[in-house]
Scaffold this motif. Structure first.
Motif, PDB file in Angstrom:
ATOM      1  N   THR A 125       3.404  13.884  35.353  1.00  0.00           N
ATOM      2  CA  THR A 125       3.059  15.300  35.412  1.00  0.00           C
ATOM      3  C   THR A 125       4.173  16.091  36.093  1.00  0.00           C
ATOM      4  N   PHE A 126       4.528  17.238  35.509  1.00  0.00           N
ATOM      5  CA  PHE A 126       5.506  18.133  36.135  1.00  0.00           C
ATOM      6  C   PHE A 126       4.814  18.813  37.315  1.00  0.00           C
ATOM      7  N   THR A 127       5.342  18.597  38.528  1.00  0.00           N
ATOM      8  CA  THR A 127       4.719  19.146  39.725  1.00  0.00           C
ATOM      9  C   THR A 127       5.770  19.680  40.684  1.00  0.00           C
ATOM     10  N   ASN A 128       5.391  20.673  41.459  1.00  0.00           N
ATOM     11  CA  ASN A 128       6.300  21.170  42.496  1.00  0.00           C
ATOM     12  C   ASN A 128       5.752  20.846  43.888  1.00  0.00           C
ATOM     13  N   GLY A 129       4.837  19.900  43.944  1.00  0.00           N
ATOM     14  CA  GLY A 129       4.238  19.504  45.221  1.00  0.00           C
ATOM     15  C   GLY A 129       2.888  20.149  45.436  1.00  0.00           C
ATOM     16  N   THR A 130       2.740  21.404  45.046  1.00  0.00           N
ATOM     17  CA  THR A 130       1.477  22.130  45.185  1.00  0.00           C
ATOM     18  C   THR A 130       0.849  22.402  43.838  1.00  0.00           C
ATOM     19  N   PHE A 131       1.658  22.813  42.886  1.00  0.00           N
ATOM     20  CA  PHE A 131       1.173  23.183  41.562  1.00  0.00           C
ATOM     21  C   PHE A 131       1.662  22.192  40.519  1.00  0.00           C
ATOM     22  N   THR A 132       0.903  22.076  39.428  1.00  0.00           N
ATOM     23  CA  THR A 132       1.295  21.203  38.325  1.00  0.00           C
ATOM     24  C   THR A 132       1.240  21.971  37.013  1.00  0.00           C
ATOM     25  N   LEU A 133       2.021  21.504  36.054  1.00  0.00           N
ATOM     26  CA  LEU A 133       1.938  22.022  34.693  1.00  0.00           C
ATOM     27  C   LEU A 133       0.919  21.157  33.947  1.00  0.00           C
ATOM     28  N   PRO A 134       0.290  21.675  32.916  1.00  0.00           N
ATOM     29  CA  PRO A 134      -0.703  20.885  32.178  1.00  0.00           C
ATOM     30  C   PRO A 134      -0.091  19.591  31.633  1.00  0.00           C
ATOM     31  N   ASN A 135      -0.904  18.542  31.558  1.00  0.00           N
ATOM     32  CA  ASN A 135      -0.416  17.265  31.016  1.00  0.00           C
ATOM     33  C   ASN A 135      -0.237  17.329  29.507  1.00  0.00           C
ATOM     34  N   ALA A 136      -1.162  17.976  28.809  1.00  0.00           N
ATOM     35  CA  ALA A 136      -1.095  18.053  27.342  1.00  0.00           C
ATOM     36  C   ALA A 136      -0.298  19.276  26.923  1.00  0.00           C
ATOM     37  N   GLY A 137       0.638  19.071  25.990  1.00  0.00           N
ATOM     38  CA  GLY A 137       1.377  20.187  25.413  1.00  0.00           C
ATOM     39  C   GLY A 137       2.550  20.701  26.212  1.00  0.00           C
ATOM     40  N   THR A 138       2.895  20.061  27.317  1.00  0.00           N
ATOM     41  CA  THR A 138       3.995  20.560  28.147  1.00  0.00           C
ATOM     42  C   THR A 138       5.348  20.023  27.719  1.00  0.00           C
ATOM     43  N   PHE A 139       5.451  18.743  27.378  1.00  0.00           N
ATOM     44  CA  PHE A 139       6.733  18.090  27.119  1.00  0.00           C
ATOM     45  C   PHE A 139       6.805  17.696  25.646  1.00  0.00           C
ATOM     46  N   VAL A 140       7.890  18.116  24.965  1.00  0.00           N
ATOM     47  CA  VAL A 140       8.032  17.914  23.519  1.00  0.00           C
ATOM     48  C   VAL A 140       9.481  17.555  23.207  1.00  0.00           C
ATOM     49  N   THR A 141       9.687  16.725  22.177  1.00  0.00           N
ATOM     50  CA  THR A 141      11.044  16.449  21.700  1.00  0.00           C
ATOM     51  C   THR A 141      11.085  16.558  20.181  1.00  0.00           C
ATOM     52  N   ASN A 142      12.264  16.929  19.681  1.00  0.00           N
ATOM     53  CA  ASN A 142      12.495  17.025  18.226  1.00  0.00           C
ATOM     54  C   ASN A 142      14.004  17.009  17.983  1.00  0.00           C
ATOM     55  N   GLY A 143      14.401  17.403  16.779  1.00  0.00           N
ATOM     56  CA  GLY A 143      15.814  17.454  16.427  1.00  0.00           C
ATOM     57  C   GLY A 143      16.315  18.879  16.370  1.00  0.00           C
ATOM     58  N   SER A 144      15.965  19.686  17.384  1.00  0.00           N
ATOM     59  CA  SER A 144      16.396  21.085  17.401  1.00  0.00           C
ATOM     60  C   SER A 144      16.492  21.596  18.827  1.00  0.00           C
ATOM     61  N   THR A 145      17.539  22.382  19.082  1.00  0.00           N
ATOM     62  CA  THR A 145      17.652  23.071  20.365  1.00  0.00           C
ATOM     63  C   THR A 145      17.418  24.572  20.183  1.00  0.00           C
ATOM     64  N   SER A 146      16.942  24.947  18.987  1.00  0.00           N
ATOM     65  CA  SER A 146      16.675  26.367  18.745  1.00  0.00           C
ATOM     66  C   SER A 146      15.215  26.658  18.405  1.00  0.00           C
ATOM     67  N   SER A 147      14.425  25.625  18.075  1.00  0.00           N
ATOM     68  CA  SER A 147      13.025  25.846  17.715  1.00  0.00           C
ATOM     69  C   SER A 147      12.163  24.664  18.143  1.00  0.00           C
ATOM     70  N   ILE A 148      11.199  24.931  19.013  1.00  0.00           N
ATOM     71  CA  ILE A 148      10.302  23.876  19.480  1.00  0.00           C
ATOM     72  C   ILE A 148       9.406  23.367  18.356  1.00  0.00           C
ATOM     73  N   SER A 149       9.184  24.170  17.339  1.00  0.00           N
ATOM     74  CA  SER A 149       8.304  23.762  16.239  1.00  0.00           C
ATOM     75  C   SER A 149       9.065  23.108  15.084  1.00  0.00           C
ATOM     76  N   SER A 150      10.381  22.917  15.234  1.00  0.00           N
ATOM     77  CA  SER A 150      11.183  22.294  14.180  1.00  0.00           C
ATOM     78  C   SER A 150      10.650  20.904  13.843  1.00  0.00           C
ATOM     79  N   THR A 151      10.593  20.614  12.558  1.00  0.00           N
ATOM     80  CA  THR A 151      10.155  19.295  12.105  1.00  0.00           C
ATOM     81  C   THR A 151      11.338  18.366  11.831  1.00  0.00           C
ATOM     82  N   ASN A 152      12.550  18.798  12.192  1.00  0.00           N
ATOM     83  CA  ASN A 152      13.748  17.972  11.989  1.00  0.00           C
ATOM     84  C   ASN A 152      13.791  16.805  12.968  1.00  0.00           C
TER      85      ASN A 152
END
Length: 175
Positions: free
Chosen positions: A63-90
């Motif tokens: 989990t991404f945390t700063n010690g006090t707060f956390t980012l959601p576990n689902a949907g936070t971290f993603v990988t693909n073949g694009s540095t310009s679009s998170i929704s790229s299917t490449n």
């Protein structure tokens, strides 16, 4: 005359980015951030086993945390073949470093990597079917047609701070 050649199996290795990083100014909106560091936009697989069984690369993250707060576990971290679009299917581009057999990859992109506070589940992010991916293969690269995009989704409700996560990549024999 008899001739003999004794060939010993090599190893299956993964050279992953040393670290990933993202930065932004909060603006009250949901944001998708990509790691823009050129060295982080690739990883290298070297299949010198001679087995032809294929391989797969997995990634998990706490989990991404700063010690006090956390980012959601689902949907936070993603990988693909694009540095310009998170929704790229490449898929990230695969190229040979020297002589290789390019991998036949069957992963559907983008790949969501669900984080967890402890024992996060590894997710396959790239694979090589049997009889493919032999030799040294570079996946992505900042100058490749499709570099590896490492994305973090920041919700509008996120609190300011420096969030950290332990990201683990592994290479496993077999498709």
């Amino acid at each position: 005359m008899t001739a003999t050649a004794a060939l010993t199996a090599g190893t299956l290795t993964l050279a992953a980015p040393a670290s990933l990083s993202w930065a932004t100014t909060l603006n009250g909106n949901n944001q998708s951030l990509v790691d823009t560091t050129a060295a982080d936009q690739q990883y290298t697989v070297n299949d010198a086993t001679g087995s032809g069984t294929g391989w797969h690369v997995t990634t998990s993250a706490t989990t991404f945390t700063n010690g006090t707060f956390t980012l959601p576990n689902a949907g936070t971290f993603v990988t693909n073949g694009s540095t310009s679009s998170i929704s790229s299917t490449n898929a990230p581009t695969a190229t040979c470093s020297g002589t290789c057999t390019l991998p036949t990859n069957s992963i559907t992109y983008p790949v969501a990597i669900t984080t967890a506070a402890a024992s996060p589940t590894p997710v396959t992010i790239y694979n090589a079917a049997a009889a493919s991916g032999l030799g040294e293969v570079v996946i992505g690269g900042s100058t490749a047609a499709n570099p590896v995009g490492w994305w973090v989704n920041i919700p509008a409700s996120a609190s300011a701070g420096s969030y950290t996560s332990t990201i683990t990549m592994a290479i496993i024999s077999g498709p």
